[in-house]
Design a protein around this motif. Structure first.
Motif, PDB file in Angstrom:
ATOM      1  N   PRO A   1      -2.609  19.996  24.868  1.00 48.45           N
ATOM      2  CA  PRO A   1      -3.743  19.255  23.964  1.00 48.45           C
ATOM      3  C   PRO A   1      -2.889  18.006  23.579  1.00 48.45           C
ATOM      4  CG  PRO A   1      -3.831  21.483  23.459  1.00 48.45           C
ATOM      5  CD  PRO A   1      -2.584  21.375  24.387  1.00 48.45           C
ATOM      6  N   GLY A   2      -3.375  16.681  23.788  1.00 48.13           N
ATOM      7  CA  GLY A   2      -2.939  15.590  23.227  1.00 48.13           C
ATOM      8  C   GLY A   2      -2.094  14.718  24.268  1.00 48.13           C
ATOM      9  N   LYS A   3      -1.675  15.482  25.242  1.00 48.72           N
ATOM     10  CA  LYS A   3      -0.703  15.136  25.959  1.00 48.72           C
ATOM     11  C   LYS A   3      -1.217  14.796  27.566  1.00 48.72           C
ATOM     12  CE  LYS A   3       3.192  17.345  23.954  1.00 48.72           C
ATOM     13  NZ  LYS A   3       4.601  17.938  23.950  1.00 48.72           N
ATOM     14  N   GLY A   4      -0.512  14.008  28.326  1.00 46.64           N
ATOM     15  CA  GLY A   4      -0.898  13.811  29.484  1.00 46.64           C
ATOM     16  C   GLY A   4      -0.737  14.783  30.513  1.00 46.64           C
ATOM     17  N   ARG A   5      -1.188  14.726  31.780  1.00 46.55           N
ATOM     18  CA  ARG A   5      -0.736  15.808  32.986  1.00 46.55           C
ATOM     19  C   ARG A   5       0.353  15.802  33.234  1.00 46.55           C
ATOM     20  NH1 ARG A   5      -5.760  17.114  36.862  1.00 46.55           N
ATOM     21  NH2 ARG A   5      -6.694  17.159  34.645  1.00 46.55           N
ATOM     22  N   GLU A   6       1.039  16.773  33.437  1.00 43.20           N
ATOM     23  CA  GLU A   6       2.806  16.605  34.114  1.00 43.20           C
ATOM     24  C   GLU A   6       2.780  17.782  34.988  1.00 43.20           C
ATOM     25  OE1 GLU A   6       5.521  17.709  31.126  1.00 43.20           O
ATOM     26  OE2 GLU A   6       4.701  19.768  30.739  1.00 43.20           O
ATOM     27  N   GLY A   7       3.642  17.414  36.101  1.00 44.07           N
ATOM     28  CA  GLY A   7       4.139  18.268  37.103  1.00 44.07           C
ATOM     29  C   GLY A   7       4.861  19.344  36.463  1.00 44.07           C
ATOM     30  N   VAL A   8       4.672  20.697  37.043  1.00 40.48           N
ATOM     31  CA  VAL A   8       5.358  21.805  36.924  1.00 40.48           C
ATOM     32  C   VAL A   8       6.276  22.023  38.154  1.00 40.48           C
ATOM     33  CG1 VAL A   8       5.323  24.289  36.259  1.00 40.48           C
ATOM     34  CG2 VAL A   8       3.713  22.520  35.175  1.00 40.48           C
ATOM     35  N   SER A   9       5.537  22.290  39.214  1.00 35.51           N
ATOM     36  CA  SER A   9       6.171  22.969  40.503  1.00 35.51           C
ATOM     37  C   SER A   9       5.299  22.681  41.813  1.00 35.51           C
ATOM     38  CB  SER A   9       6.456  24.701  40.422  1.00 35.51           C
ATOM     39  OG  SER A   9       7.275  25.082  41.285  1.00 35.51           O
ATOM     40  N   TYR A  10       6.116  22.651  42.930  1.00 32.66           N
ATOM     41  CA  TYR A  10       5.413  22.267  44.130  1.00 32.66           C
ATOM     42  C   TYR A  10       6.068  23.005  45.222  1.00 32.66           C
ATOM     43  CZ  TYR A  10       5.845  18.536  40.683  1.00 32.66           C
ATOM     44  OH  TYR A  10       6.144  17.907  39.510  1.00 32.66           O
ATOM     45  N   ILE A  11       4.996  23.229  46.214  1.00 35.46           N
ATOM     46  CA  ILE A  11       5.374  23.877  47.379  1.00 35.46           C
ATOM     47  C   ILE A  11       4.804  23.034  48.541  1.00 35.46           C
ATOM     48  CG2 ILE A  11       3.616  25.538  47.535  1.00 35.46           C
ATOM     49  CD1 ILE A  11       5.402  27.374  48.858  1.00 35.46           C
ATOM     50  N   ASN A  12       5.938  22.604  49.231  1.00 34.02           N
ATOM     51  CA  ASN A  12       5.675  21.286  50.434  1.00 34.02           C
ATOM     52  C   ASN A  12       5.087  21.802  51.494  1.00 34.02           C
ATOM     53  OD1 ASN A  12       5.310  18.703  51.119  1.00 34.02           O
ATOM     54  ND2 ASN A  12       7.297  17.843  50.463  1.00 34.02           N
ATOM     55  N   ALA A  13       4.424  21.294  52.325  1.00 41.07           N
ATOM     56  CA  ALA A  13       3.934  21.755  53.691  1.00 41.07           C
ATOM     57  C   ALA A  13       4.740  21.997  54.513  1.00 41.07           C
ATOM     58  CB  ALA A  13       3.099  20.788  54.354  1.00 41.07           C
ATOM     59  N   ASP A  14       6.079  21.875  54.446  1.00 40.59           N
ATOM     60  CA  ASP A  14       7.209  22.267  55.099  1.00 40.59           C
ATOM     61  C   ASP A  14       7.802  23.493  54.628  1.00 40.59           C
ATOM     62  OD1 ASP A  14       9.549  19.779  54.255  1.00 40.59           O
ATOM     63  OD2 ASP A  14       8.678  21.310  52.858  1.00 40.59           O
ATOM     64  N   GLY A  15       7.186  24.129  53.289  1.00 38.81           N
ATOM     65  CA  GLY A  15       7.706  25.195  52.715  1.00 38.81           C
ATOM     66  C   GLY A  15       8.725  25.056  51.714  1.00 38.81           C
ATOM     67  N   ARG A  16       9.318  24.018  51.450  1.00 40.80           N
ATOM     68  CA  ARG A  16      10.312  23.846  50.618  1.00 40.80           C
ATOM     69  C   ARG A  16       9.477  23.803  49.271  1.00 40.80           C
ATOM     70  NH1 ARG A  16      14.024  18.675  51.310  1.00 40.80           N
ATOM     71  NH2 ARG A  16      11.988  17.689  52.001  1.00 40.80           N
ATOM     72  N   LYS A  17      10.345  24.308  48.257  1.00 41.97           N
ATOM     73  CA  LYS A  17       9.868  24.674  46.783  1.00 41.97           C
ATOM     74  C   LYS A  17      10.699  23.730  45.897  1.00 41.97           C
ATOM     75  CE  LYS A  17       8.704  29.238  48.022  1.00 41.97           C
ATOM     76  NZ  LYS A  17       9.199  30.780  47.911  1.00 41.97           N
ATOM     77  N   PHE A  18       9.928  23.200  44.971  1.00 42.66           N
ATOM     78  CA  PHE A  18      10.635  22.129  43.918  1.00 42.66           C
ATOM     79  C   PHE A  18      10.012  22.700  42.507  1.00 42.66           C
ATOM     80  CE2 PHE A  18      12.432  19.428  47.207  1.00 42.66           C
ATOM     81  CZ  PHE A  18      11.553  19.548  48.019  1.00 42.66           C
ATOM     82  N   TYR A  19      10.916  22.345  41.463  1.00 36.73           N
ATOM     83  CA  TYR A  19      10.613  22.756  40.162  1.00 36.73           C
ATOM     84  C   TYR A  19      10.970  21.560  39.059  1.00 36.73           C
ATOM     85  CZ  TYR A  19      10.386  27.285  42.280  1.00 36.73           C
ATOM     86  OH  TYR A  19       9.931  28.287  42.922  1.00 36.73           O
ATOM     87  N   GLU A  20      10.093  21.289  38.191  1.00 35.73           N
ATOM     88  CA  GLU A  20      10.502  20.341  37.191  1.00 35.73           C
ATOM     89  C   GLU A  20      11.793  21.138  36.233  1.00 35.73           C
ATOM     90  OE1 GLU A  20       9.610  17.399  37.249  1.00 35.73           O
ATOM     91  OE2 GLU A  20       8.580  17.326  38.746  1.00 35.73           O
TER      92      GLU A  20
END
Length: 125
Positions: free
Chosen positions: A40-59
């Motif tokens: 609430p009251g904040k912008g949208r932020e990234g949390v985690s991603y899984i790339n199409a090549d399968g690699r995973k990333f986290y904030e």
């Protein structure tokens, strides 16, 4: 093409939740999937991603506590959240973009083409 996020709810601090993002109309294997959140009251932020090549990333804010995974047979992407904190409270969205994304743009929500409707996560005692 649709994304359906689910699994949110109310949980105590230190608790766990598992979010699901069900993809339909496309094969998610060929897409980069991102989890984002908006408090609430904040912008949208990234949390985690899984790339199409399968690699995973986290904030950094969730590293070591959240785990992203993909079930190719079910065409579902999960976000397992553990050791939840009140500051994790937000509406969580999943998003998809065809093909692999450069690491540097994974967190940029405006590069994603498809979005789910969001699921509320509330961490409170």
């Amino acid at each position: 093409v649709q994304l359906q996020a689910s699994g949110g709810g109310l949980v105590l601090p230190g608790g766990s939740l598992k979010l699901s993002c069900a993809a339909s109309g496309f094969t998610s294997d060929y897409y980069t999937i991102g989890w984002f959140r908006q408090a609430p009251g904040k912008g949208r932020e990234g949390v985690s991603y899984i790339n199409a090549d399968g690699r995973k990333f986290y904030e950094n804010s969730v590293k070591g506590r959240f785990t992203i995974s993909r079930d190719k047979d079910k065409n579902v992407i999960y976000l397992q959240m553990s050791s939840l904190k009140p500051e994790d409270t937000a509406v969580y969205y999943c998003a998809a973009k065809y093909n692999r994304l450069p690491v540097g743009v994974l967190s940029q929500y405006n590069v994603y083409t498809y979005w789910g409707q969001g699921t509320q996560v509330t961490v409170s005692s």
